[in-house]
Design an enzyme around this catalytic site. Structure first.
Site, PDB file in Angstrom:
ATOM      1  N   SER A 131      38.109  59.234  37.750  1.00 57.44           N
ATOM      2  CA  SER A 131      37.929  57.803  37.965  1.00 57.44           C
ATOM      3  C   SER A 131      38.944  56.925  37.264  1.00 57.44           C
ATOM      4  CB  SER A 131      36.524  57.390  37.530  1.00 57.44           C
ATOM      5  OG  SER A 131      36.313  57.653  36.152  1.00 57.44           O
TER       6      SER A 131
ATOM      7  N   HIS B 149      33.935  59.549  43.735  1.00 65.15           N
ATOM      8  CA  HIS B 149      35.122  58.870  44.254  1.00 65.15           C
ATOM      9  C   HIS B 149      35.785  59.621  45.402  1.00 65.15           C
ATOM     10  CE1 HIS B 149      35.385  55.830  41.013  1.00 65.15           C
ATOM     11  NE2 HIS B 149      34.847  56.778  40.268  1.00 65.15           N
TER      12      HIS B 149
ATOM     13  N   LYS C 270      30.576  53.370  45.887  1.00 67.36           N
ATOM     14  CA  LYS C 270      32.008  53.346  46.198  1.00 67.36           C
ATOM     15  C   LYS C 270      32.198  53.257  47.714  1.00 67.36           C
ATOM     16  CE  LYS C 270      32.419  54.428  41.761  1.00 67.36           C
ATOM     17  NZ  LYS C 270      31.275  54.410  40.836  1.00 67.36           N
TER      18      LYS C 270
END
Length: 416
Positions: free
Chosen positions: A182, A210, A241
C-alpha cells in the site's frame, strides 16, 4: 503516581513534525469526487484517494446504495451471528466466491476486520511468516494470534526461504503478504511465494485490498495477474478501494470460512456491514466484471504520472501500479514538498512513521481511472514547480523490471 494519559506526549518525532504548526497533511477535510476535491473552498486535483476505478461516484453504485438504504434501513443493528445477516450479505458472499474462484467467502464490516479475523488460524505451535511491508491490519492479526512470529525483509525471498528452512518441520506454517503493497505500490512476488509455500508445506494468505478489482485481465488480483490459479490458499480484501464502498471479505475453502465465522472475534462481536455498503459493493462488482476499460485507463494514468515523475528526477521506487511513492527519506523535506505540491493545486498523501519506517518518509499518489489527461498534466506540473521552488533534486529511480510488473497483464498491455 503514574498517569496513563501521560502517553499523549510520546508521539514519534515524525508524527510531531506532521502535526505541528507547519504543513499538515493529516485529517484534512475534503469534499472529493471524480478525481478532484474541494479543500477549504479551493478545488484541487485529488491524488490521495484509493478509489482506483472511480466507482464511489458512479451513478449505478450510488443508486444501489440509496435504494438499499431506503428498503433495508441504514444499519443491520446486530452482528452477523445473531440477527444481522441479510440476503444481501449472502448474495455478495456468493458472488465474491465465484469471482475469486474459491468455495466460500465471509463478508466483514471493514477491511481491517477482515485481516483481524485471521487471528484464530495462528495458534500455538504454528509459525507465521510476514512481509515487513504488510499493512498494519495484517501485522495486527499476526500479533493477535498465538503463533510464533517471523518477519522478513520486504520481498526478500532468500531471507524468507532461510526462515522457512529454520522452522520446526512439524510446525504449522503460513506466509502472509499484501498482494500490492500500500505504500510503495509494488506487487508481491507470488510465483516465488507459492513455490516456497509448496516446498515447505506452508499455507499462503494474500491481502488483496489493493489488487482485487485492479490486477488481472478480469480484475481477480495477483493470482490472475501471474496466471497462478489456486496458488493462494486464503484471500482477504476490502471494498474501500476498487469497489467504491466500505467493508471487507475473507475468501477460501468452505471449511476454513466456516471455522472463521464461528471463532473470529472481529466477525462475531461487531455490527454487520450496512445494507447500503453491501449493495454498493454488489453494483461495483458488476462493473468490475463488465468494464475492463477502467483498469486499462487507471494503469495508463499511472504510467504517464510515474514516467513523468521519474523524468523530473523524483524517486518512485519499484511501483508498477496506481500507487506511486515519491520517496524523500526524512519527514521535514517530505512535508515541505507535500505543501508545495498542494500550493500548486494537487492534494497527495504525506506519509511518515508509523505508516512507513522512520527515515523513509514519502509522498504517496493514488491515481484513478477518472483522472483525465488534464489532471495528469496538472500533477506533473505541480511537482515540477514545487521541486524548482524548493531546490530538490532526486536521483531518478530505475524503471521496474521483472515478473512483478503490474502492466504485464495482457489486457493492460493491449492498451499501450
Amino acid at each position: 503516581m503514574s498517569d496513563v494519559f501521560n502517553k499523549v506526549n510520546l508521539l514519534s518525532a515524525d508524527m510531531k513534525t506532521a502535526t505541528s504548526g507547519g504543513p499538515r497533511p493529516l485529517y484534512r477535510v475534503l469534499d472529493s469526487r471524480n478525481g478532484e476535491a474541494l479543500l477549504e473552498g479551493r478545488r484541487v486535483v485529488m491524488a490521495a484517494c484509493n478509489d482506483y476505478l472511480g466507482l464511489s461516484g458512479d451513478p449505478r453504485v450510488t443508486q444501489a446504495a440509496a435504494q438499499a438504504a431506503l428498503r433495508f434501513g441504514t444499519s443491520c443493528s446486530a452482528s452477523r451471528l445473531v440477527g444481522g445477516t441479510m440476503p444481501l450479505h449472502e448474495d455478495l458472499e456468493g458472488r465474491l466466491a465465484a469471482f475469486l474462484g474459491v468455495e466460500a467467502a465471509m463478508v466483514t464490516t471493514t477491511g481491517f476486520q477482515a485481516n483481524l479475523a485471521l487471528a484464530p488460524l495462528f495458534g500455538p505451535g504454528d509459525v507465521v511468516f510476514s512481509d515487513r511491508a504488510n499493512h498494519a491490519s495484517l501485522v495486527d492479526a499476526v500479533q493477535l494470534g498465538a503463533a510464533e512470529k517471523r518477519f522478513y525483509r520486504h520481498s526478500d525471498m532468500a531471507r524468507l526461504e532461510r526462515q522457512l528452512s529454520a522452522a520446526d518441520p512439524a510446525a504449522g506454517k503460513v506466509i502472509v503478504t499484501d498482494g500490492v503493497f500500500s505504500m510503495e505500490g509494488d506487487v508481491c512476488r507470488l510465483p516465488d511465494l507459492h513455490a516456497l509455500a509448496v516446498a515447505h508445506h506452508a499455507r499462503l494468505i494474500v491481502d488483496g485490498a489493493h489488487d482485487i478489482g485492479l490486477l488481472g485481465a478480469g480484475g481477480r488480483g495477483v493470482s490472475e495477474h501471474f496466471a497462478l490459479p489456486g496458488a493462494v490458499d486464503l484471500y482477504t480484501g476490502t471494498f474501500s478501494k476498487c469497489f467504491g464502498s466500505v467493508g471487507g471479505v475473507v475468501a477460501g475453502s468452505a471449511e476454513v470460512i466456516h471455522f472463521l465465522r464461528h471463532t473470529s472475534r472481529a466477525m462475531l462481536f461487531t455490527a454487520a456491514m450496512p445494507p447500503s455498503a453491501v449493495a454498493a459493493a454488489l453494483a461495483a462488482l458488476d462493473i468490475i466484471e463488465t468494464e475492463p476499460e477502467r483498469r486499462v485507463r487507471v494503469f495508463e494514468v499511472a504510467r504517464q504520472v510515474n514516467e513523468g515523475l521519474r523524468a523530473l528526477g523524483f524517486d518512485t521506487g519499484e511501483s508498477t501500479t496506481p500507487i506511486i511513492p515519491v520517496r524523500m527519506g526524512q519527514t521535514e523535506p517530505a512535508l515541505r514538498l507535500w505543501q508545495a505540491v498542494l500550493d500548486e493545486g494537487v492534494f497527495t498523501s504525506g506519509v511518515g512513521f508509523p505508516a512507513v519506517p522512520e527515515g523513509q518518509a514519502l509522498i504517496r499518489l493514488s491515481l484513478q481511472a477518472v483522472h483525465t489527461d488534464a489532471h495528469v498534466a496538472r500533477i506533473l506540473d505541480a511537482f515540477a514547480a514545487a521541486g524548482r521552488r524548493l531546490g530538490y533534486t532526486c536521483a531518478p529511480s530505475p524503471a521496474p523490471v521483472g515478473s512483478q510488473r503490474a502492466d504485464a497483464d495482457p489486457i493492460l498491455a493491449a492498451a499501450r
